[in-house]
Motif scaffolding. Structure first.
Motif, PDB file in Angstrom:
ATOM      1  N   THR A  14       0.832  -1.092  -0.014  1.00 16.68           N
ATOM      2  CA  THR A  14      -0.050  -0.012  -0.059  1.00 16.68           C
ATOM      3  C   THR A  14       1.018   1.166   0.046  1.00 16.68           C
ATOM      4  N   VAL A  15       0.429   2.174  -0.945  1.00 15.60           N
ATOM      5  CA  VAL A  15       1.276   3.411  -1.020  1.00 15.60           C
ATOM      6  C   VAL A  15       0.474   4.757  -0.900  1.00 15.60           C
ATOM      7  N   LEU A  16       0.878   5.663  -0.549  1.00 16.02           N
ATOM      8  CA  LEU A  16       0.287   7.130  -0.677  1.00 16.02           C
ATOM      9  C   LEU A  16       1.134   7.943  -1.278  1.00 16.02           C
ATOM     10  N   ARG A  17       0.643   9.003  -1.780  1.00 12.50           N
ATOM     11  CA  ARG A  17       1.311  10.396  -2.173  1.00 12.50           C
ATOM     12  C   ARG A  17       0.594  11.577  -1.620  1.00 12.50           C
ATOM     13  N   THR A  18       1.521  12.402  -1.228  1.00 10.96           N
ATOM     14  CA  THR A  18       1.109  13.745  -0.580  1.00 10.96           C
ATOM     15  C   THR A  18       1.021  14.678  -1.892  1.00 10.96           C
ATOM     16  N   GLU A  19       0.236  15.909  -1.629  1.00  8.49           N
ATOM     17  CA  GLU A  19       0.479  16.963  -2.358  1.00  8.49           C
ATOM     18  C   GLU A  19       1.774  17.547  -2.019  1.00  8.49           C
ATOM     19  N   PRO A  20       2.265  18.538  -2.889  1.00  6.06           N
ATOM     20  CA  PRO A  20       3.340  19.137  -2.828  1.00  6.06           C
ATOM     21  C   PRO A  20       3.778  19.516  -1.490  1.00  6.06           C
ATOM     22  N   LEU A  21       4.769  19.371  -1.033  1.00  5.05           N
ATOM     23  CA  LEU A  21       5.496  19.762   0.474  1.00  5.05           C
ATOM     24  C   LEU A  21       6.806  20.363   0.535  1.00  5.05           C
ATOM     25  N   LEU A  27      -4.807  -5.531 -12.316  1.00  6.76           N
ATOM     26  CA  LEU A  27      -5.038  -5.686 -10.966  1.00  6.76           C
ATOM     27  C   LEU A  27      -4.828  -4.380 -10.181  1.00  6.76           C
ATOM     28  N   ASP A  28      -5.983  -4.135  -9.569  1.00  9.19           N
ATOM     29  CA  ASP A  28      -6.046  -2.904  -8.868  1.00  9.19           C
ATOM     30  C   ASP A  28      -6.787  -3.057  -7.510  1.00  9.19           C
ATOM     31  N   PRO A  29      -5.802  -3.695  -6.638  1.00 13.75           N
ATOM     32  CA  PRO A  29      -6.283  -3.947  -5.137  1.00 13.75           C
ATOM     33  C   PRO A  29      -6.473  -2.484  -4.400  1.00 13.75           C
ATOM     34  N   LYS A  30      -7.543  -2.720  -3.533  1.00 12.05           N
ATOM     35  CA  LYS A  30      -7.648  -1.498  -2.575  1.00 12.05           C
ATOM     36  C   LYS A  30      -6.456  -1.329  -1.560  1.00 12.05           C
ATOM     37  N   PRO A  31      -6.088  -0.136  -1.347  1.00 16.26           N
ATOM     38  CA  PRO A  31      -5.061   0.157  -0.385  1.00 16.26           C
ATOM     39  C   PRO A  31      -5.656  -0.198   0.987  1.00 16.26           C
ATOM     40  N   HIS A  32      -4.576  -0.398   1.983  1.00 12.70           N
ATOM     41  CA  HIS A  32      -5.128  -0.896   3.152  1.00 12.70           C
ATOM     42  C   HIS A  32      -5.083   0.283   4.200  1.00 12.70           C
ATOM     43  N   PRO A  33      -6.234   0.842   4.686  1.00 12.83           N
ATOM     44  CA  PRO A  33      -6.298   2.051   5.272  1.00 12.83           C
ATOM     45  C   PRO A  33      -5.656   2.006   6.759  1.00 12.83           C
ATOM     46  N   ARG A  34      -5.474   0.912   7.293  1.00 12.21           N
ATOM     47  CA  ARG A  34      -4.860   1.094   8.665  1.00 12.21           C
ATOM     48  C   ARG A  34      -3.476   1.115   8.215  1.00 12.21           C
ATOM     49  N   ILE A  35      -2.894   0.563   7.328  1.00  9.09           N
ATOM     50  CA  ILE A  35      -1.410   0.813   6.954  1.00  9.09           C
ATOM     51  C   ILE A  35      -1.136   2.231   6.588  1.00  9.09           C
ATOM     52  N   ILE A  36      -1.949   2.794   5.913  1.00  6.79           N
ATOM     53  CA  ILE A  36      -1.928   4.250   5.324  1.00  6.79           C
ATOM     54  C   ILE A  36      -1.804   5.081   6.912  1.00  6.79           C
ATOM     55  N   LYS A  37      -2.853   4.913   7.591  1.00  4.80           N
ATOM     56  CA  LYS A  37      -2.720   5.850   8.813  1.00  4.80           C
ATOM     57  C   LYS A  37      -1.532   5.559   9.756  1.00  4.80           C
ATOM     58  N   TRP A  94      -2.934   3.992  -3.039  1.00  4.75           N
ATOM     59  CA  TRP A  94      -3.379   2.805  -3.998  1.00  4.75           C
ATOM     60  C   TRP A  94      -2.552   1.564  -3.444  1.00  4.75           C
ATOM     61  N   ALA A  95      -2.838   0.743  -3.927  1.00  5.73           N
ATOM     62  CA  ALA A  95      -1.829  -0.678  -3.829  1.00  5.73           C
ATOM     63  C   ALA A  95      -1.599  -1.416  -5.122  1.00  5.73           C
ATOM     64  N   GLY A  96      -0.675  -2.049  -4.974  1.00  2.00           N
ATOM     65  CA  GLY A  96      -0.470  -2.960  -6.084  1.00  2.00           C
ATOM     66  C   GLY A  96       0.172  -4.346  -5.359  1.00  2.00           C
ATOM     67  N   TYR A  97       0.090  -5.174  -6.495  1.00  2.00           N
ATOM     68  CA  TYR A  97       0.570  -6.700  -6.353  1.00  2.00           C
ATOM     69  C   TYR A  97       2.008  -6.739  -6.693  1.00  2.00           C
ATOM     70  N   ILE A  98       3.151  -7.106  -5.639  1.00  2.00           N
ATOM     71  CA  ILE A  98       4.380  -7.652  -6.132  1.00  2.00           C
ATOM     72  C   ILE A  98       4.372  -9.048  -6.358  1.00  2.00           C
TER      73      ILE A  98
END
Length: 443
Positions: free
Chosen positions: A238-245, A334-344, A366-370
């Motif tokens: 599971t991955v997240l991206r932020t707005e410019p920082l 393949l478009d799995p749902k990201p894991h919300p607990r891992i994101i938080k 987003w999430a992806g299968y490796i």
């Protein structure tokens, strides 16, 4: 939200009747192979069941690293580090590559000693990779409040943009004459006198003398239909991206709790440094014994679950004819749902030790299968017993950075040229020749 926003690549309308090589799979491995073969003067058709770079090739972290690699991959990654800086000029497009350095944190003296042992693997390559602490660590990682002893810093490591890279490479291959065929699943291969003579796609037949399977997480299913047993399982990241920082580090950073790298758009890609989700599926049982050494090596980092994925994969046909619709035509991406607990949990850990991330706003997740092999090393190899059939798959989460070099090596094996590195560790036959299959962290 759906997966990452990938640069769209419009596929060719017409299938070629005959080419020299068909490449199956439009991720960074397949596109890099197609580019290398095209540059060597071969006629190439790249067939992708969905869109170019839509699966793990656009969902990874975007790291281009030699640090903390399995020692068996280091020679090939050293080749990749020579290739990446010229990719913008070579393709005529932006891939977002930048050499920024990557830091692996060490919280204890034992960590420092382990990473120092690992760094010995790079000495023959004369690459800048060293242990840092104190003021030097603070200079590379400004704003870090993590209680560390120091870290392994490899200045030659860097980053590129996964949402740009595979599409740019595919377009460059097309510039050199390759056919780029999207929404074109390959159902199977045809042989003549025992050797590859063509492929059958959902849109028709393409004659060829060689096929390269670069199908990522789908490679086991495709190979199995040919009677080839390729041990491969999947883990979900599971991955997240932020707005410019503003104000964050330029170099990438890894700890077991979180990892981040700055993006070309000014935001950050952030993910857990170690936690992955493993869906229990029918292949989990079929391959359990082969993966036991790997499981013993890293079971703490895996969250096992039983969910809808079991039923989905149980429903896949495992055998089909070339005149029948294949499983690849029913699941384009393949478009799995990201894991919300891992994101938080991940963003909280990053903000705890880098206060700049307290201001971070999540722009997308987003999430992806490796796809993972039992020894976490890829296959880049001819397949014994099937003349003209090659495989480049099983990159085990390491494929993005090494992709351009993997494509080069694969093209050399297909054409019979001297390989850029010794391909011995990547041979397909290791799964059946008695080799002990286990990951090697280099420590």
């Amino acid at each position: 939200m759906p997966g990452p926003r990938v640069t769209p690549v419009h596929g060719d309308e017409t299938l070629p009747d005959k080419v020299d090589v068909v490449v199956i799979g439009g991720g960074i491995i397949g596109t890099s192979t197609a580019l290398e073969l095209s540059e060597k003067g071969l006629r190439v058709a790249l067939c992708e069941k969905g869109g170019i770079g839509q699966e793990q090739s656009s969902r990874n972290w975007g790291w281009v690293r030699i640090s903390r690699r399995d020692p068996r991959e280091i020679p090939l990654m050293a080749e990749a580090l020579r290739i990446w800086p010229g990719m913008n000029d070579r393709t005529g497009r932006e891939l977002g590559y930048k050499r920024t350095g990557i830091m692996f944190s060490c919280r204890t003296d034992e960590d420092m000693a382990r990473y120092e042992r690992w760094s010995e693997h790079l000495k023959p390559y004369q690459l800048d990779s060293r242990m840092v602490s104190g003021a030097e660590f603070a200079e590379v990682m400004p704003g870090c409040e993590e209680p560390v002893k120091g870290g392994l810093y490899t200045s030659v490591d860097g980053r590129a943009e996964p949402q740009l890279a595979a599409p740019a490479i595919a377009e460059a291959a097309r510039d050199r004459g390759a056919a780029i065929l999207t929404e074109t699943a390959v159902r199977g291969i045809e042989t003549s006198a025992g050797a590859v003579s063509g492929v059958v796609t959902e849109r028709g037949r393409i004659g060829c003398d060689a096929v390269v399977l670069a199908g990522g997480a789908w490679s086991r299913l495709f190979a199995g239909n040919l009677g080839i047993d390729f041990p491969q399982l999947k883990v979900m990241n599971t991955v997240l991206r932020t707005e410019p920082l503003e104000g964050g580090p330029e170099a990438a950073y890894w700890t077991s709790e979180y990892a981040f790298r700055r993006r070309k758009d000014g935001g950050y890609t952030i993910a857990s440094g170690s936690t992955n989700v493993v869906d229990i599926v029918p292949d989990s049982f079929r391959l359990a014994l082969r993966y036991l050494p790997a499981l013993q090596h890293q079971w703490r980092d895996l969250n096992f679950r039983v969910g809808p994925r079991f039923g989905q994969e149980a429903g896949y046909a495992r055998k089909w004819r070339n005149d029948e619709a294949s499983p690849f035509e029913y699941t384009r991406v393949l478009d799995p749902k990201p894991h919300p607990r891992i994101i938080k949990k991940t963003l909280k850990a990053a903000a705890k030790y880098f206060p700049v991330f307290e201001k971070a706003k999540i722009a997308q997740t987003w999430a992806g299968y490796i796809d993972v092999t039992p020894d976490a090393v890829p296959v880049i190899s001819a397949v014994d017993g099937q003349p003209g059939f090659f495989m480049a798959s099983g990159f085990s989460g390491h494929g993005f950075g090494i992709g351009p070099a993997a494509g080069r090596l694969m093209s050399e094996l297909v054409t019979g040229r001297a390989p850029c590195v010794d391909p011995h560790h990547f041979r397909f036959s290791r799964f059946s020749d008695g080799t002990k299959l286990r990951p090697d962290d280099g420590f």
